[in-house]
Structures are given as structure tokens and as C-alpha cells.
Design a protein around this motif. Sequence first.
Motif, PDB file in Angstrom:
ATOM      1  N   UNK A 188       0.823  -1.205   0.000  1.00  0.00           N
ATOM      2  CA  UNK A 188       0.000   0.000   0.000  1.00  0.00           C
ATOM      3  C   UNK A 188       0.856   1.254   0.000  1.00  0.00           C
ATOM      4  N   UNK A 189       0.288   2.311  -0.565  1.00  0.00           N
ATOM      5  CA  UNK A 189       0.859   3.651  -0.457  1.00  0.00           C
ATOM      6  C   UNK A 189      -0.092   4.429   0.435  1.00  0.00           C
ATOM      7  N   UNK A 190       0.188   4.425   1.737  1.00  0.00           N
ATOM      8  CA  UNK A 190      -0.763   4.956   2.704  1.00  0.00           C
ATOM      9  C   UNK A 190      -0.034   5.729   3.797  1.00  0.00           C
ATOM     10  N   UNK A 191       0.156   7.039   3.595  1.00  0.00           N
ATOM     11  CA  UNK A 191       0.831   7.821   4.633  1.00  0.00           C
ATOM     12  C   UNK A 191       0.052   7.895   5.929  1.00  0.00           C
ATOM     13  N   UNK A 192      -1.239   7.485   5.909  1.00  0.00           N
ATOM     14  CA  UNK A 192      -2.067   7.479   7.107  1.00  0.00           C
ATOM     15  C   UNK A 192      -1.928   6.191   7.914  1.00  0.00           C
ATOM     16  N   UNK A 193      -1.131   5.254   7.418  1.00  0.00           N
ATOM     17  CA  UNK A 193      -1.026   3.939   8.052  1.00  0.00           C
ATOM     18  C   UNK A 193      -0.552   4.034   9.503  1.00  0.00           C
ATOM     19  N   UNK A 194      -1.254   3.323  10.384  1.00  0.00           N
ATOM     20  CA  UNK A 194      -0.848   3.264  11.783  1.00  0.00           C
ATOM     21  C   UNK A 194       0.457   2.477  11.951  1.00  0.00           C
ATOM     22  N   UNK A 195       0.761   1.619  10.972  1.00  0.00           N
ATOM     23  CA  UNK A 195       1.944   0.771  11.085  1.00  0.00           C
ATOM     24  C   UNK A 195       3.251   1.562  11.027  1.00  0.00           C
ATOM     25  N   UNK A 196       3.201   2.761  10.447  1.00  0.00           N
ATOM     26  CA  UNK A 196       4.449   3.515  10.304  1.00  0.00           C
ATOM     27  C   UNK A 196       4.663   4.521  11.442  1.00  0.00           C
ATOM     28  N   UNK A 197       3.731   4.621  12.360  1.00  0.00           N
ATOM     29  CA  UNK A 197       3.867   5.599  13.447  1.00  0.00           C
ATOM     30  C   UNK A 197       5.102   5.298  14.298  1.00  0.00           C
ATOM     31  N   UNK A 198       5.292   4.038  14.658  1.00  0.00           N
ATOM     32  CA  UNK A 198       6.443   3.685  15.501  1.00  0.00           C
ATOM     33  C   UNK A 198       7.766   3.982  14.813  1.00  0.00           C
ATOM     34  N   UNK A 199       7.968   3.544  13.545  1.00  0.00           N
ATOM     35  CA  UNK A 199       9.247   3.885  12.901  1.00  0.00           C
ATOM     36  C   UNK A 199       9.436   5.385  12.681  1.00  0.00           C
ATOM     37  N   UNK A 200       8.356   6.120  12.419  1.00  0.00           N
ATOM     38  CA  UNK A 200       8.492   7.575  12.271  1.00  0.00           C
ATOM     39  C   UNK A 200       8.924   8.206  13.595  1.00  0.00           C
ATOM     40  N   UNK A 201       8.400   7.697  14.688  1.00  0.00           N
ATOM     41  CA  UNK A 201       8.813   8.181  16.009  1.00  0.00           C
ATOM     42  C   UNK A 201      10.289   7.897  16.244  1.00  0.00           C
ATOM     43  N   UNK A 202      10.709   6.705  15.852  1.00  0.00           N
ATOM     44  CA  UNK A 202      12.113   6.306  16.005  1.00  0.00           C
ATOM     45  C   UNK A 202      13.025   7.232  15.195  1.00  0.00           C
ATOM     46  N   UNK A 203      12.631   7.572  13.979  1.00  0.00           N
ATOM     47  CA  UNK A 203      13.455   8.444  13.130  1.00  0.00           C
ATOM     48  C   UNK A 203      13.657   9.801  13.790  1.00  0.00           C
ATOM     49  N   UNK A 204      12.579  10.395  14.297  1.00  0.00           N
ATOM     50  CA  UNK A 204      12.686  11.699  14.958  1.00  0.00           C
ATOM     51  C   UNK A 204      13.574  11.620  16.190  1.00  0.00           C
ATOM     52  N   UNK A 205      13.442  10.552  16.964  1.00  0.00           N
ATOM     53  CA  UNK A 205      14.247  10.403  18.182  1.00  0.00           C
ATOM     54  C   UNK A 205      15.723  10.208  17.868  1.00  0.00           C
TER      55      UNK A 205
END
Length: 257
Positions: A188-205
Motif C-alpha cells: 500500500x501507499x498509505x501515509x495514514x497507516x498506523x503501522x508507520x507511526x512507531x518507525x516515524x517516532x524512532x526516526x525523529x528520536x
Amino acid sequence: MTTSLSLAERLRSGETIRSAWSTISDPLLLESISALGFDAITLDMQHGSHTEQGICQGIGTVKASGKPVIVRIPVGRFDTASRALDFGAHAVIAPMINSAEEAKAFAGAMKYPPLGERSWGPLRGRDGYGQPGSNAYLTAANQQTLSFAMIETRAAYEALDAILAVDGIDGVFVGPADFSIAWSNGLEANPHSEDIVEPLTHIARRAAAHNKLAGIYAPNSAFAKRYHALGYRFITLASDSGYLVAGAAAMLKAWDE
């Protein structure tokens, strides 16, 4: 917002920068967007219609509004990163940086020696760039021009710390749509996906841990707020075509009510 601080100084001080995203190279549209309440304007060469000639002209248009301008270059076109800086860009976003080696090549095009290999080529003299007898731009450029490596793939995610450790990389920038494609293994191409929240948080940290900047593209205001809560401080919001659609839809809805 009018300020004497540079884009780099504002971001490094912890200020949140809300940027418009320009994909349509029409100069009148860009002039109109520059007059809106955004803190900065990002010109997209990768998927937008901006060309080298277009960004040269567009950077002048945006800078006339008193706002900083960022350019996203095409994939692998690090020569265009140097050109964008010559044209007056304050920051460059490079897509699909998947390794420390690619990050080093990008940084090399963005920074003057000894940090990088950017070539000296004055263009906009009113910026004090290249004036005889003055090294003001040379001595400040490596700190004041920002390089953002895009994190969009699993390879980039796995190499995140190595990319952030590269001298001359000032931050990372996430494209949630491409990241969602990679994270779902192409399902899927889904920027709203809940599955990517954790890795996005990791990237910012991890960016914060390296004392680097974290930026992200937000498809709408709700996600912009969500990403801000995760630690992102450079956030680009939707796109110029989206602003047109949203504005027209709001007017028609108000008319019908």
C-alpha cells in the motif's frame, strides 16, 4: 513571520517551521503562495514541474517575500543540489538516500571544503555571495545551508544512524507515502497507516540523539500536528494543487449552505 534569524538558526533553536509545498512552476501561483502565512516555501523538482530554470526564477520570487526557500532535487542529482544553493536556496532535500555512502555524496555537493567538495560559483551578488575580497558567504555557508537526506525505504531506515552520523548531513526528511510502500513491502501507499507511526517516532528520536534536524511531509493539518507531537520541527503541508482544491471546495460548500 519576519525574523532576522536564518532558517538554520530557527530550526536549530527548536522553532517549528511550517512550509508550503510547491509542485506547479507557474510564477504567479508561486508568488501567491509566498504571500500566504507559511514560514517557508519548498519547491519540488522530483515529482513537481519545477526545472533548473524554474527554481532559479522561483527562488528569487520566494526570497522577495522575505521567506526562506527549500528545494527538493530529483533522485541522485547532487549536481542540482549545488546549483540550487548557487541560485540562493537555504536548504536542499535529497530523495532516496539509502546509505551512508549516498549521504556522503550528497553532503559533498552541499558543503565547501574541507567538509565537502562544493564548487565556488557566484550568482546572486546581492546575497554577498562571491563579492571580491569578502569571505562572508564562504565562512557561513556550511552552517547556514541545510542538507536533508530523505528516509523513504527500509534500507534507509536500517542505515539511519550511519546516515545521521555523516558530517555535512544536517537532518533527515521523511516521505510518509514512499515509506509506507517500503514498510508494507509494496502492499500500500498509505501515509495514514498506523503501522508507520512507531518507525516515524524512532526516526525523529534518532535525529535528536545525533543533534540533527527532523523534517516530514504532512498530507494535511491533522497529520502535521501528529508529526509535530512525534518530534518533527520542519513540516511541509500538502501542496499547491491541494490548496486550490481545498479553497474552491470550501467556497462552494459555503455557497451551498
